[in-house]
Design an enzyme around this catalytic site. Structure first.
Site, PDB file in Angstrom:
ATOM      1  N   TYR A 146      -4.496   2.495   8.041  1.00  0.00           N
ATOM      2  CA  TYR A 146      -5.794   1.840   8.230  1.00  0.00           C
ATOM      3  C   TYR A 146      -6.102   0.996   7.001  1.00  0.00           C
ATOM      4  CZ  TYR A 146     -10.864   1.358   8.856  1.00  0.00           C
ATOM      5  OH  TYR A 146     -12.134   0.858   8.983  1.00  0.00           O
ATOM      6  N   ASP A 241      -1.786  -1.111   0.004  1.00  0.00           N
ATOM      7  CA  ASP A 241      -3.169  -0.677   0.145  1.00  0.00           C
ATOM      8  C   ASP A 241      -3.302   0.663  -0.573  1.00  0.00           C
ATOM      9  OD1 ASP A 241      -5.613   0.366   0.891  1.00  0.00           O
ATOM     10  OD2 ASP A 241      -5.517  -0.418   2.938  1.00  0.00           O
ATOM     11  N   LYS A 269     -12.521   3.140  -3.619  1.00  0.00           N
ATOM     12  CA  LYS A 269     -12.871   4.532  -3.851  1.00  0.00           C
ATOM     13  C   LYS A 269     -13.009   4.874  -5.336  1.00  0.00           C
ATOM     14  CE  LYS A 269     -11.095   6.044   0.623  1.00  0.00           C
ATOM     15  NZ  LYS A 269     -12.384   6.226   1.277  1.00  0.00           N
TER      16      LYS A 269
END
Length: 421
Positions: A146, A241, A269
């Protein structure tokens, strides 16, 4: 776990005002058989408290950013001090430069970095840059990985073979998804076949170097190296990613851990210390294509927000201490060993998943074969005993420095109690 009128009233009110009552789908907890989520009042260390006064040992930690736990004193003080000077300027600040320096120092492949506000924005911008740099359109991604809700990346395809993407959600057009090629994770033959078929038009290969959005699935030996070789041979760019893995599996992320350098890296994050901040970076010759230095446009009013950069700077310098990662590894290994008798545990440093199956998980098809009903029962049991794990089989547990050996033991004992019962 007590449920009072406060929680139920909040959820009914939320359903009237917010689609589905939540601002991100997994928060609804429907995948684990709950009619309504709990609403958080506060967090401290490794614990959450909800509006009903229930206290939970938290292994989700805002989906990974909180390496030092909730309400970390240094982070809170840094944000408080920054807020007193103003919450947003829309102009450069010293903290932006300092945070960029921390990122460049830590991440092996990053020479320059652009700060943004979300992982989705970072992924979207990195893809745009890759397409501009290569003058090509197609993107190769992997099923189960994702990369935010970017239209072109919300594509899925059958496992085992490389196919052109088809939209996986209404609102994404076939034309947008058409340039997305989807392969199975860890399948080097499918990736090689895709590059052979589409290589002349391939802008980049985009991958989570450790998959974290189908549960934790580590790269098999040689997988990332092969992707690097395929990009070098075809002229495509390799994009990692590392929204989840950045600063979590190592200070320099998965690229430090596995020794493979991408051309571009997406971060989020932990990089923002738990506040809304993300980044993308890479080689200077690529990054200098961005406006105003170059012709690839990307902008954001809140990019490099002073509160978020203050939080990032309260966290990242502390990660220079190798003892941080030694302790995360120790706790992660202890949790893995404790949970191993109860299913398939897959872990990379401070992130792990207990899959409700016995066989290894190497791709999305394997992950999808897990017993999700069994996981939902386990989730509800743990929540009832004040332990909060991800409300989805296809997510990770995140270890932090706020967790203790007692927290690990309590969790393992609760899992054992459920399965013995």
């Amino acid at each position: 776990m007590a449920v009072t009128r406060a929680r139920s009233d909040l959820y009914r009110r939320a359903l009237e005002l917010i689609p589905g009552g939540v601002n991100s789908p997994v928060r609804a907890m429907r995948a684990v058989g709950l009619d309504e989520p709990f609403f958080v009042r506060r967090g401290a260390g490794a614990y959450l408290e909800d509006v009903d006064g229930n206290r939970y040992l938290d292994w989700v930690l805002s989906w990974g950013p909180l390496l030092f736990g909730h309400a970390d004193a240094e982070t809170v003080e840094a944000v408080r001090a920054a807020a007193l000077d103003g919450t947003s300027f829309g102009a450069p600040t010293e903290r932006e430069v300092s945070l960029a320096a921390e990122i460049v120092d830590a991440v092996p492949s990053v020479e320059q970095v652009r700060l943004v506000s979300s992982g989705t924005e970072a992924a979207m911008s990195a893809i745009r840059l890759a397409r501009a740099a290569t003058r090509r359109d197609r993107v190769l991604k992997f099923a189960g990985c994702y990369h935010g809700h970017v239209d072109a990346l919300l594509a899925s395809a059958g496992s085992g073979v490389a196919t052109l993407g088809i939209p996986s959600t209404p609102g994404v057009t076939t034309a947008v998804a058409r340039d997305t090629i989807v392969c199975s994770y860890n399948d080097v033959d499918a990736a090689a076949a895709a590059v052979a078929s589409y290589g002349e038009g391939l802008a980049c290969i985009l991958v989570e170097p450790v998959a974290g959005n189908m549960g934790v699935v580590p790269p098999e030996p040689g997988f990332l190296d092969t992707l690097r070789d395929l990009c070098d041979a075809s002229g495509a760019l390799l994009v990692f990613d590392e929204v989840i893995t950045g600063f979590r599996v190592a200070r320099g992320g998965a690229q430090e851990l596995y020794g493979v350098r991408p051309d571009l890296t997406i971060l989020g994050k932990i990089v923002g210390g738990g506040l809304p901040l993300a980044a993308f970076g890479g080689r200077a010759d690529l990054m200098e294509r961005l406006a105003p230095a170059g012709d690839v446009y990307q902008a954001g009013t809140l990019s490099g927000n002073p509160l978020a950069t203050a939080a990032g700077l309260a966290v990242l310098p502390r990660l220079r201490d190798p003892a941080v990662y030694r302790e995360l590894e120790r706790l992660g290994a202890r949790l893995e060993a404790g949970l191993a008798p109860f299913g398939r545990v897959q872990r990379v440093r401070a992130m792990l998943t207990l899959f409700c199956r016995d066989e290894p998980v190497r791709d999305y098809a394997d992950a999808s074969a897990s017993d999700t009903a069994r996981y939902a029962e386990l989730f509800r049991h743990l929540l009832g005993r004040g332990i909060y794990v991800a409300p989805s089989q296809f997510e990770a547990m995140f270890v932090s420095l706020a967790h203790s050996d007692d927290d690990v033991d309590r969790t393992v004992e609760a899992v054992a109690e459920h399965l013995d019962g």
